[in-house]
Design a protein around this motif. Structure first.
Motif, short mmCIF file in Angstrom:
data_model
loop_
_atom_site.label_atom_id
_atom_site.label_comp_id
_atom_site.label_asym_id
_atom_site.label_seq_id
_atom_site.Cartn_x
_atom_site.Cartn_y
_atom_site.Cartn_z
N ILE A 157 0.87 -1.17 0.00
CA ILE A 157 0.00 0.00 0.00
C ILE A 157 0.91 1.23 0.00
CG2 ILE A 157 -1.70 1.34 1.30
CD1 ILE A 157 -2.80 -1.33 2.37
N VAL A 158 0.76 2.04 -1.02
CA VAL A 158 1.58 3.24 -1.14
C VAL A 158 0.79 4.40 -0.59
CG1 VAL A 158 2.80 4.74 -2.76
CG2 VAL A 158 2.66 2.27 -3.20
N LYS A 159 1.41 5.13 0.33
CA LYS A 159 0.75 6.31 0.90
C LYS A 159 0.68 7.39 -0.17
CE LYS A 159 2.51 5.42 5.52
NZ LYS A 159 3.44 5.85 6.53
N LYS A 160 -0.49 7.96 -0.32
CA LYS A 160 -0.69 9.03 -1.29
C LYS A 160 -0.30 10.35 -0.64
CE LYS A 160 -4.11 6.51 -3.79
NZ LYS A 160 -5.39 6.38 -4.36
N THR A 161 0.46 11.11 -1.37
CA THR A 161 0.84 12.43 -0.87
C THR A 161 -0.05 13.49 -1.48
OG1 THR A 161 2.50 12.65 -2.62
CG2 THR A 161 3.25 11.75 -0.52
N VAL A 162 -0.38 14.49 -0.69
CA VAL A 162 -1.22 15.58 -1.15
C VAL A 162 -0.31 16.76 -1.48
CG1 VAL A 162 -3.11 17.12 -0.52
CG2 VAL A 162 -3.08 14.77 0.31
N HIS A 163 -0.48 17.32 -2.67
CA HIS A 163 0.35 18.46 -3.07
C HIS A 163 -0.39 19.74 -2.92
CE1 HIS A 163 3.58 15.98 -4.61
NE2 HIS A 163 2.66 15.21 -5.16
#
Length: 163
Positions: A157-163
């Motif tokens: 599971i890849v953590k999604k980053t918020v830009h």
């Protein structure tokens, strides 16, 4: 302080209660857990037996699921990683009616480690069959009552980053 086995059982009970109530209903208990093997026991009780007074095949599938899945979840947690875990295929062979408490044994820890290594390195989904053997030690020793092959599917599971 809780022993590792007691912690594992507390986690399994909580997971069943909150995420998969049918697991909780079957009352599985981890009786052995190490890096290569897990052994789960499901008691033969009114709620787990069929009309023939043997373990209902749906409960046998739950035991196989827990034995194969718990080891993968536990190993990922030990590494501090999150993985998506599912079973893609199931094959069951039934040899004798399990007329007592059933133990589900998965000793594919080395295979699961290599699957985790691969998905954590590549981020790709990895699928491999794991074997689970169901026995009734109180009646038949180590003689298999059933054998299951479940295709375990793992993906980091890849953590999604918020830009």
């Amino acid at each position: 302080m809780l022993s590792p086995l007691r912690k594992a059982n507390l986690y399994l009970t909580t997971f069943g209660l909150l995420k998969v109530p049918f697991i909780w209903l079957c009352r599985p208990k981890i009786i052995h857990l190490d890096q290569s093997k897990v052994e789960i026991k499901i008691p033969l009780k009114r709620r787990t037996k069929n009309h023939l007074n043997s373990m209902y095949f749906g409960v046998l599938a739950v035991g196989a699921d827990v034995a194969g899945g718990y080891m993968a979840m536990n190993k990922a947690q030990q590494r501090g990683e999150r993985v998506s875990l599912a079973f893609k295929e199931v094959e069951g062979k039934f040899f004798k009616r399990p007329e007592a408490d059933v133990h589900f044994i998965c000793d594919d820890g080395v295979l699961i480690d290599s699957m985790l290594d691969e998905t954590l390195a590549t981020g790709e989904r990895v699928n491999q069959p794991v074997k689970i053997t169901a026995i009734c030690p109180s009646l038949h020793g180590d003689e298999p009552m059933a054998e299951f092959s479940l295709v375990l599917s793992l993906k980091k599971i890849v953590k999604k980053t918020v830009h």
